[in-house]
Design an enzyme around this catalytic site. Sequence first.
Site, PDB file in Angstrom:
ATOM      1  N   HIS A 167       0.849  -1.187   0.000  1.00  0.00           N
ATOM      2  CA  HIS A 167       0.000   0.000   0.000  1.00  0.00           C
ATOM      3  C   HIS A 167       0.888   1.243   0.000  1.00  0.00           C
ATOM      4  O   HIS A 167       1.974   1.243   0.586  1.00  0.00           O
ATOM      5  CB  HIS A 167      -0.932   0.001   1.215  1.00  0.00           C
ATOM      6  CG  HIS A 167      -2.168  -0.826   0.996  1.00  0.00           C
ATOM      7  ND1 HIS A 167      -2.970  -1.259   2.025  1.00  0.00           N
ATOM      8  CD2 HIS A 167      -2.737  -1.297  -0.146  1.00  0.00           C
ATOM      9  CE1 HIS A 167      -3.980  -1.956   1.528  1.00  0.00           C
ATOM     10  NE2 HIS A 167      -3.854  -1.996   0.222  1.00  0.00           N
TER      11      HIS A 167
ATOM     12  N   HIS B 228      -4.663  -8.468   6.629  1.00  0.00           N
ATOM     13  CA  HIS B 228      -5.051  -7.189   6.056  1.00  0.00           C
ATOM     14  C   HIS B 228      -5.835  -7.478   4.784  1.00  0.00           C
ATOM     15  O   HIS B 228      -6.086  -8.644   4.449  1.00  0.00           O
ATOM     16  CB  HIS B 228      -3.797  -6.351   5.785  1.00  0.00           C
ATOM     17  CG  HIS B 228      -4.058  -4.911   5.512  1.00  0.00           C
ATOM     18  ND1 HIS B 228      -5.039  -4.192   6.144  1.00  0.00           N
ATOM     19  CD2 HIS B 228      -3.451  -4.031   4.648  1.00  0.00           C
ATOM     20  CE1 HIS B 228      -5.034  -2.956   5.707  1.00  0.00           C
ATOM     21  NE2 HIS B 228      -4.087  -2.830   4.799  1.00  0.00           N
TER      22      HIS B 228
ATOM     23  N   ASP C 188       1.019   4.070   1.476  1.00  0.00           N
ATOM     24  CA  ASP C 188       1.512   4.734   2.682  1.00  0.00           C
ATOM     25  C   ASP C 188       2.671   3.991   3.337  1.00  0.00           C
ATOM     26  O   ASP C 188       3.258   4.479   4.290  1.00  0.00           O
ATOM     27  CB  ASP C 188       0.378   4.977   3.693  1.00  0.00           C
ATOM     28  CG  ASP C 188      -0.369   3.718   4.091  1.00  0.00           C
ATOM     29  OD1 ASP C 188      -0.359   2.742   3.326  1.00  0.00           O
ATOM     30  OD2 ASP C 188      -0.984   3.706   5.179  1.00  0.00           O
TER      31      ASP C 188
END
Length: 303
Positions: free
Chosen positions: A63, A138, A65
């Site tokens: 991801h 996740h 970030d």
Amino acid sequence: MLDVCLLGTAGMMPTPRRWLTALMLRYNGSQLLIDCGEGTQIAMKEAGVNFKPIDILLITHFHADHISGLPGLLLTMGNAERTEPLTIIGPVGLKKVVSALRTIAPELPFDIQYIEIAEPTADIEINGYHIRAFRVKHNVVCYGYTVEIKRAGKFSVERAKAQNIPLKCWNPLQKGETVMFEGQTYTPDMVMGAPRKGIKLTYCTDSRPVDAIAENAQNSDLFICEGMYAEPEKLKKAKQYKHMTFYEAAELAKKAQVQEMWLTHFSPSLVRGEDYMPKVREIFENAHMGKDGKTVTLNFVEE
């Protein structure tokens, strides 16, 4: 000793007081970076951390970030005239993702070596670190990491002398090497005591609470865990987006019997996080809010 610096504590997007996710570890001249979100270079500058010695990078998942700061960091390392190779470790697809990011950083004066993890767990020995990757829960494939500095037992001069082991063999035996000298074979167990307690750190972001986290964090000196949401009413949101609340992280710390826990990876909407910590400490007493630039040195304990 292991130097720990929490560089960035924000999740999803950087804020004026928090850069995105990153953690730096330093041991015996080696620097290990976990994740590299946007702003990691600035966070390193603010913390007084040098770019050039980074030789290992662990990526939890793909991801933005957690990896968007990588192209800029690679360019800065290259501009610092680094020539030593960099090892990057992460989930399957790592080389493809990093190669795509390198479209804007195509020429580097150093090689990148990739270790892609496909199994639920993987153990890697590199530069004095024992790294265990473990899969968490996740909405994409994601790994937590336990980093250990293992410590051998004490060398016994008395046992070495009693067995007439030549002095020139002592040093390699202390390093765990088997030595052949003048027709004799000497092994480390002849002179070394039982392994002593080392240093253990566990890092996990972007996951629902799962048994694998507590199992791998067991007895860690420091457990750095995501606390995306502090407000109890946001539990439903945490479940929806596969994140954790402060209180769920504290339950994991308690179950794993860690020495200390730092919370990290905070939602951009979080304000006055410390107001929620008394309730967190009712679950796990030695819990702390992570802050950008927060540091600690973990030392070996003499037994």
